[in-house]
Design an enzyme around this catalytic site. Sequence first.
Site, PDB file in Angstrom:
ATOM      1  N   HIS A 213       0.845  -1.188   0.000  1.00  0.00           N
ATOM      2  CA  HIS A 213       0.000   0.000   0.000  1.00  0.00           C
ATOM      3  C   HIS A 213       0.887   1.247   0.000  1.00  0.00           C
ATOM      4  O   HIS A 213       1.869   1.319   0.755  1.00  0.00           O
ATOM      5  CB  HIS A 213      -0.877  -0.058   1.263  1.00  0.00           C
ATOM      6  CG  HIS A 213      -1.842   1.073   1.396  1.00  0.00           C
ATOM      7  ND1 HIS A 213      -1.446   2.340   1.751  1.00  0.00           N
ATOM      8  CD2 HIS A 213      -3.185   1.120   1.238  1.00  0.00           C
ATOM      9  CE1 HIS A 213      -2.510   3.121   1.796  1.00  0.00           C
ATOM     10  NE2 HIS A 213      -3.573   2.417   1.485  1.00  0.00           N
TER      11      HIS A 213
ATOM     12  N   ARG B 290      -2.531   1.002  -4.526  1.00  0.00           N
ATOM     13  CA  ARG B 290      -2.401  -0.452  -4.521  1.00  0.00           C
ATOM     14  C   ARG B 290      -2.601  -0.946  -5.944  1.00  0.00           C
ATOM     15  O   ARG B 290      -3.250  -0.287  -6.753  1.00  0.00           O
ATOM     16  CB  ARG B 290      -3.495  -1.103  -3.663  1.00  0.00           C
ATOM     17  CG  ARG B 290      -3.502  -0.728  -2.217  1.00  0.00           C
ATOM     18  CD  ARG B 290      -4.528  -1.589  -1.480  1.00  0.00           C
ATOM     19  NE  ARG B 290      -5.591  -0.809  -0.892  1.00  0.00           N
ATOM     20  CZ  ARG B 290      -6.728  -1.346  -0.417  1.00  0.00           C
ATOM     21  NH1 ARG B 290      -6.928  -2.649  -0.501  1.00  0.00           N
ATOM     22  NH2 ARG B 290      -7.653  -0.577   0.127  1.00  0.00           N
TER      23      ARG B 290
ATOM     24  N   LYS C 164      -6.070  -0.695  -8.082  1.00  0.00           N
ATOM     25  CA  LYS C 164      -6.990   0.279  -7.489  1.00  0.00           C
ATOM     26  C   LYS C 164      -6.930   1.558  -8.324  1.00  0.00           C
ATOM     27  O   LYS C 164      -6.213   1.631  -9.317  1.00  0.00           O
ATOM     28  CB  LYS C 164      -6.611   0.541  -6.025  1.00  0.00           C
ATOM     29  CG  LYS C 164      -6.839  -0.671  -5.122  1.00  0.00           C
ATOM     30  CD  LYS C 164      -8.237  -0.707  -4.528  1.00  0.00           C
ATOM     31  CE  LYS C 164      -8.389   0.295  -3.409  1.00  0.00           C
ATOM     32  NZ  LYS C 164      -9.744   0.270  -2.829  1.00  0.00           N
TER      33      LYS C 164
ATOM     34  N   ASP D  27      -5.436   8.407  -7.103  1.00  0.00           N
ATOM     35  CA  ASP D  27      -5.937   9.319  -6.070  1.00  0.00           C
ATOM     36  C   ASP D  27      -4.841  10.355  -5.827  1.00  0.00           C
ATOM     37  O   ASP D  27      -3.673   9.984  -5.641  1.00  0.00           O
ATOM     38  CB  ASP D  27      -6.228   8.509  -4.796  1.00  0.00           C
ATOM     39  CG  ASP D  27      -6.671   9.369  -3.601  1.00  0.00           C
ATOM     40  OD1 ASP D  27      -6.377  10.588  -3.596  1.00  0.00           O
ATOM     41  OD2 ASP D  27      -7.290   8.821  -2.681  1.00  0.00           O
TER      42      ASP D  27
ATOM     43  N   CYS E 263      -3.773  11.987  -3.420  1.00  0.00           N
ATOM     44  CA  CYS E 263      -2.918  11.952  -2.223  1.00  0.00           C
ATOM     45  C   CYS E 263      -1.681  11.086  -2.447  1.00  0.00           C
ATOM     46  O   CYS E 263      -0.645  11.315  -1.830  1.00  0.00           O
ATOM     47  CB  CYS E 263      -3.684  11.508  -0.985  1.00  0.00           C
ATOM     48  SG  CYS E 263      -4.076   9.756  -0.906  1.00  0.00           S
ATOM     49  N   TYR E 264      -1.768  10.104  -3.353  1.00  0.00           N
ATOM     50  CA  TYR E 264      -0.596   9.257  -3.613  1.00  0.00           C
ATOM     51  C   TYR E 264       0.454   9.981  -4.436  1.00  0.00           C
ATOM     52  O   TYR E 264       1.549   9.460  -4.641  1.00  0.00           O
ATOM     53  CB  TYR E 264      -1.016   7.930  -4.261  1.00  0.00           C
ATOM     54  CG  TYR E 264      -1.866   7.106  -3.324  1.00  0.00           C
ATOM     55  CD1 TYR E 264      -1.339   6.656  -2.121  1.00  0.00           C
ATOM     56  CD2 TYR E 264      -3.195   6.827  -3.610  1.00  0.00           C
ATOM     57  CE1 TYR E 264      -2.119   5.932  -1.226  1.00  0.00           C
ATOM     58  CE2 TYR E 264      -3.986   6.102  -2.721  1.00  0.00           C
ATOM     59  CZ  TYR E 264      -3.438   5.662  -1.535  1.00  0.00           C
ATOM     60  OH  TYR E 264      -4.213   4.954  -0.654  1.00  0.00           O
TER      61      TYR E 264
ATOM     62  N   ASP F 248      -8.957  14.120  -4.308  1.00  0.00           N
ATOM     63  CA  ASP F 248      -8.654  12.764  -4.749  1.00  0.00           C
ATOM     64  C   ASP F 248      -8.710  12.706  -6.284  1.00  0.00           C
ATOM     65  O   ASP F 248      -7.708  12.455  -6.954  1.00  0.00           O
ATOM     66  CB  ASP F 248      -9.689  11.847  -4.051  1.00  0.00           C
ATOM     67  CG  ASP F 248      -9.782  10.438  -4.607  1.00  0.00           C
ATOM     68  OD1 ASP F 248      -9.190  10.142  -5.647  1.00  0.00           O
ATOM     69  OD2 ASP F 248     -10.490   9.623  -3.986  1.00  0.00           O
TER      70      ASP F 248
ATOM     71  N   ASP G 146     -10.454  18.600   0.190  1.00  0.00           N
ATOM     72  CA  ASP G 146     -10.347  18.618   1.656  1.00  0.00           C
ATOM     73  C   ASP G 146      -8.910  18.960   2.032  1.00  0.00           C
ATOM     74  O   ASP G 146      -8.031  18.998   1.165  1.00  0.00           O
ATOM     75  CB  ASP G 146     -10.791  17.273   2.253  1.00  0.00           C
ATOM     76  CG  ASP G 146      -9.997  16.107   1.715  1.00  0.00           C
ATOM     77  OD1 ASP G 146      -8.750  16.150   1.782  1.00  0.00           O
ATOM     78  OD2 ASP G 146     -10.611  15.143   1.203  1.00  0.00           O
TER      79      ASP G 146
ATOM     80  N   HIS H 226      -6.151  16.143   1.149  1.00  0.00           N
ATOM     81  CA  HIS H 226      -5.756  16.043  -0.254  1.00  0.00           C
ATOM     82  C   HIS H 226      -5.078  17.318  -0.747  1.00  0.00           C
ATOM     83  O   HIS H 226      -4.238  17.261  -1.647  1.00  0.00           O
ATOM     84  CB  HIS H 226      -6.968  15.709  -1.132  1.00  0.00           C
ATOM     85  CG  HIS H 226      -7.367  14.266  -1.046  1.00  0.00           C
ATOM     86  ND1 HIS H 226      -8.315  13.814  -0.139  1.00  0.00           N
ATOM     87  CD2 HIS H 226      -6.927  13.161  -1.704  1.00  0.00           C
ATOM     88  CE1 HIS H 226      -8.438  12.495  -0.274  1.00  0.00           C
ATOM     89  NE2 HIS H 226      -7.620  12.082  -1.204  1.00  0.00           N
TER      90      HIS H 226
END
Lengths: 487, 332
Positions: free
Chosen positions: A243, A294, A297, A300, A302-303, A375, A382, A385
């Site tokens: 992750h 992941r 998936k 997003d 944030c990654y 995201d 938010d 993020h």
Amino acid sequence: MSWLPRSTPIDGYPTKTSDLQSETEDVLVSHLPREDTPPVLNKNPHLQFLVRNLVQGFPARYTSQDASQPWLMFWTLQCFSTMQVGIDPNNKQRAIDTILSWQHPDGGFGGGPGQAAHLLATYASVCSLAIVGRPGPKGGWDQIDREKIYKWYMSLKQPDGSFIVSTVGEVDVRGIYCLLVVAYLLDIVTPELIAGTAEFIVSCQTYEGGFASASHPYFAAQPDEDASPHCLPFPRPNLGEAHGGYAFCALASWVLLKPFLPEGSSLNINGKRLLRWLVYMQGSEIELGGFKGRTNKLVDGCYSWWVGGEFALLEALGITGHHDRSESDAHTDGNDEAWADVDAFKHFTDSLFNRKALQEYILCAGQHPAGGLRDKPPKNPDAYHTLYCIAGLSAAQHRVFPSQARRRQLEEAWASDGELNDRLRKTAFVEALSWLEEEGTSKVIGPSSNRVNATQPLFNLTATHTEGIMSHFYHQTVPRWIPTKAP
Amino acid sequence: MAPVDIADSVPYSERPEWSDLTPVAQYENIQPLAPIFYNPDYKDATDYFRGVVKTGELSPRVLDLTETIIRLNPAHYSAWQYRYQTLIATKSSLADELILTNELTRIYLKTYQVWHHRRLLLTLLNDPLPELPFIEEILKVDVKNYHTWSYRQWLLAHYNREDMWVQELPLVERLLEEDVRNNSAWHHRFFVVFERGGADGEDTVRQELAFVKEKIALAPNNLSAWNYLRGILDHKHLPYSTQADFTKLYVVSSIALNEESVVDLENPRPSKGAQLPSAAAIEFLADVYEAEGESGLSKAVELWRSLADEHDTIRKKYWEYRIREATVAAPD
């Protein structure tokens, strides 16, 4: 649009995962960068979003983050730092007073006043104080009870080298990362504190190459409760799949722990497998090159930081996209004086991931038109993020690496005060501060106003804030760094 | 699902049974920066919680108070922690608590705390068997939930019971049948087969290789399955070249597959809908050639080049890095 990128192949065999992927691609494709208009970072609406949260407060839906108030503070303050915005003295003082109200009487910081101390809350509080704090009365720094934090840390330690995040709390690598950052910043690293922790981190790497939340130290509950538990030899079973968030925390922890391994230690993570897994987390062109957390998936924002930020950390393991490695190695052969040149000599460097595409994801899909980052579209922005998109943008724009020349300069400048653990303290100080932004290689997509500050990749603080708080707690003067010119 | 509606319930400040306790406001002498605008119910309950923490009270009414807070904000780790300590101190029924936790798990499956609370309870209750069907029920809601999976893996490792382990492969197979791209299920398979300790001899390896290759055939661009294949080989220190014949079936373009040939069980062919070549197969074959040393290098470089320029362009820098690394390391 004259050219459309390929959809992810589904091999004529759709499943729930590929359905979700296709739906996401359908949305993202309408956000592809346009050739005629370079993408712009809308700094003003983002700053307004952040200022509103900070000064007016967060709306009621943030009640779910009532136990994460230090994070709301850190995300907001660190965004300002990365976007090159200062905070006025009045608000700085309010921030300091607010943060100190989270300090627990028995050590550490909680998620809010009266909440139990927590490793994550302590990271966010101390890092926030690194940004707004100062020495002296009411300055925040000298009001941190370091001795109590240390004692509390030791009370959280587990036999397998890991730590629980709070009294009767869970174990995971986020907590360990947060603990190590604070221990570095506050000068409270000791051999006892970190004994066995590197082994734990190594045991969390999965077959895919990324890291799990934790590992399990032994099979079966202890039959005899009084017997001291025996940890399994490697590999220990992973709890959870690879992750991006855990991989960041594990890799950063590894980089923080590595300098303290005994000489000749064979303990290691598998850097090659980690690198492969990290590059596979980047979505393809149709996903605008955003990162996922992941395998199989969705991307997003944030990654952008949790995965995108890991490539700088790999530099500390000697894994770099920098082209002329053999030449710089030649320069170092038995010739210390050449070090300064080596850093400057990297006339052409590149990353191992697609820096351009990541910036495009953040700029074209990550920004909410009304301010704040997210995201993915059509989600709302938010605080979380917003920071990790901006931090990811920073990681994609700049190359930050541990500089040998800077390391040597810091080692020479170290003033020993004969304290116990002097060597270890010096190591922590030098390791944390030797990270430099490579001059002249930043790569900013869009207008130059899109540029954001580089951050120290281990802590996600600017170099200035890292140096400020560390020079205070280590009682050291940080020598000025004068970059040498590239030939 | 929404948290329970407590709008009708009486605030703690108006309950006679709480009149002896002094609530504590969150910020007393400062004007906080970045405050949250709580609704009155939440503020009321947490003011009383801070009051309880201050006096150190561990009593049945604290269980009511912490439940209220948890239902309003399941991430309130201090409320969970205090609740657990109160349960122990008041010698409350942990079996009853597990029933309540079942409900809370269903509603708040995305929070760390609800799963950790479960784990604390299970550690004391020592009755793990009913947990397995319960977790499966939760997986039906969210089949990739990280906490659910890591909890299940903890449960298996912690109890290490044969009657639990035997249920795992059938579960994984059901889940992969539903969605062969479910990476959580693949990871769980690896956990069950290879991380259990022992019992992963030659037969197991043969079985796993057959299983994963059949799944790759079904959807050759599924990275989860390729990663599992690599995982088996790396774990058992088997050379990738053992799978070269299989991989070669996936690096050609679809058109070349028209001819019918003898069915080779060891090397299942790509399904009809397969979009070939599979980039993951090209990568795998390049690794096979790289491992051959000098003789395979040019073939490896050619494959990496094709990934960089055509089949996996987003990772161009990485494939170029692989080329550089391999050519620098190779003897002249």
